[in-house]
Write a protein that holds these residues in place. Structure first.
Motif, PDB file in Angstrom:
ATOM      1  N   GLU A  14      23.783  44.913 -20.734  1.00  0.00           N
ATOM      2  CA  GLU A  14      22.810  45.995 -20.836  1.00  0.00           C
ATOM      3  C   GLU A  14      22.458  46.276 -22.292  1.00  0.00           C
ATOM      4  OE1 GLU A  14      24.137  49.476 -18.845  1.00  0.00           O
ATOM      5  OE2 GLU A  14      23.889  48.632 -16.831  1.00  0.00           O
ATOM      6  N   ALA A  15      23.470  46.243 -23.164  1.00  0.00           N
ATOM      7  CA  ALA A  15      23.221  46.484 -24.584  1.00  0.00           C
ATOM      8  C   ALA A  15      22.337  45.391 -25.187  1.00  0.00           C
ATOM      9  CB  ALA A  15      24.546  46.565 -25.339  1.00  0.00           C
ATOM     10  N   SER A  18      18.726  45.734 -24.236  1.00  0.00           N
ATOM     11  CA  SER A  18      18.086  47.007 -24.560  1.00  0.00           C
ATOM     12  C   SER A  18      17.077  46.836 -25.696  1.00  0.00           C
ATOM     13  CB  SER A  18      19.136  48.053 -24.964  1.00  0.00           C
ATOM     14  OG  SER A  18      19.985  48.345 -23.884  1.00  0.00           O
ATOM     15  N   GLU A  19      16.150  47.782 -25.768  1.00  0.00           N
ATOM     16  CA  GLU A  19      15.106  47.737 -26.797  1.00  0.00           C
ATOM     17  C   GLU A  19      15.714  47.825 -28.192  1.00  0.00           C
ATOM     18  OE1 GLU A  19      11.003  50.154 -28.026  1.00  0.00           O
ATOM     19  OE2 GLU A  19      12.070  50.623 -26.164  1.00  0.00           O
ATOM     20  N   TYR A  21      19.063  47.113 -30.134  1.00  0.00           N
ATOM     21  CA  TYR A  21      20.357  46.439 -30.059  1.00  0.00           C
ATOM     22  C   TYR A  21      20.740  45.954 -31.445  1.00  0.00           C
ATOM     23  CZ  TYR A  21      23.619  42.538 -29.467  1.00  0.00           C
ATOM     24  OH  TYR A  21      24.690  41.681 -29.592  1.00  0.00           O
TER      25      TYR A  21
END
Length: 228
Positions: A14-15, A18-19, A21
């Motif tokens: 998810e990390a 992500s937009e 990171y």
């Protein structure tokens, strides 16, 4: 995939997706140099919001033998920079160990004593080990150290232990000096000089050296926010 044993890659995935990171994957390159050595004890102390938990998620995703994380780590700087520089293989220990991940605040924030939190944590982690390795001859499900030793005697899989918020006891029970010593002694007995440990990685806000004369965790190399 378990909650404490082999927690998988989903949190780190998810990390990465992500937009925003921040790629800290080259930390793995350093950790791989100390895995299965006398320097395998690493502690990181930094304020909140400095990415300690994300780094812990990454370490779990990398070493977890059940996570199947190759595609994920092929996207990040660890593999890209290794290929460009011709350095040691970035995937040397990818998926090589059982991983135990413990977030200590979960057990000490809502308990009445250090002993109560330790007992709850040991029973929950032991339960997952016993489910994973049901054929081992277990002596005491309330004793996490003994349970790990019993499981290791059966399966021989070494562990990477990741402890997030290791200093929760000192923040939640600041006046309980005896409880703090009990906790430090437990961590020492869990980790130090154990053949089942391939790597121990701890994060917290407070550094280990803050706790003065009691040197139960003196085997750790500490890194603060002043280290690049």
């Amino acid at each position: 995939m378990g909650i404490y044993l082999n927690p998988g890659k989903s949190s780190y995935e998810e990390a990465v997706n992500s937009e925003i990171y921040v790629d800290k994957s080259e930390l793995i390159a350093y950790l791989n140099t100390v895995v299965k050595t006398k320097q395998k004890y690493v502690s990181v102390s930094r304020p909140r919001r400095f990415g300690k938990t994300m780094a812990a998620d990454m370490i779990c995703a990398y070493y977890d033998r059940e996570a199947d994380s190759r595609d994920l780590f092929e996207k990040v700087q660890l593999s890209k920079n290794s290929a460009a520089s011709g350095k040691d293989r970035w995937d040397e220990y990818l998926g090589s160990f059982d991983v135990i991940r413990i977030v200590m605040t979960k057990f000490f924030k809502k308990t009445n004593s250090v002993d109560e939190g330790l007992e709850k944590m040991q029973r929950l982690v032991s339960r997952e080990l016993m489910k994973k390795y049901p054929d081992a001859d277990y002596f005491d499900e309330k004793d996490l150290i003994q349970t790990i030793e019993d499981a290791y005697a059966e399966n021989k899989w070494q562990l990477v232990i990741v402890i997030d918020e290791w200093d929760a006891v000192f923040r939640e029970f600041p006046e309980d000096k005896n409880g703090q010593i009990t906790y430090l002694d437990f961590l020492r007995d869990l980790i130090k000089d154990k053949s089942y440990i391939a790597l121990a990685y701890m994060t917290g806000i407070l550094p280990i050296k803050k706790y003065g004369k009691h040197s139960a965790l003196n085997m750790f190399t500490e890194y603060s926010m002043t280290y690049v």
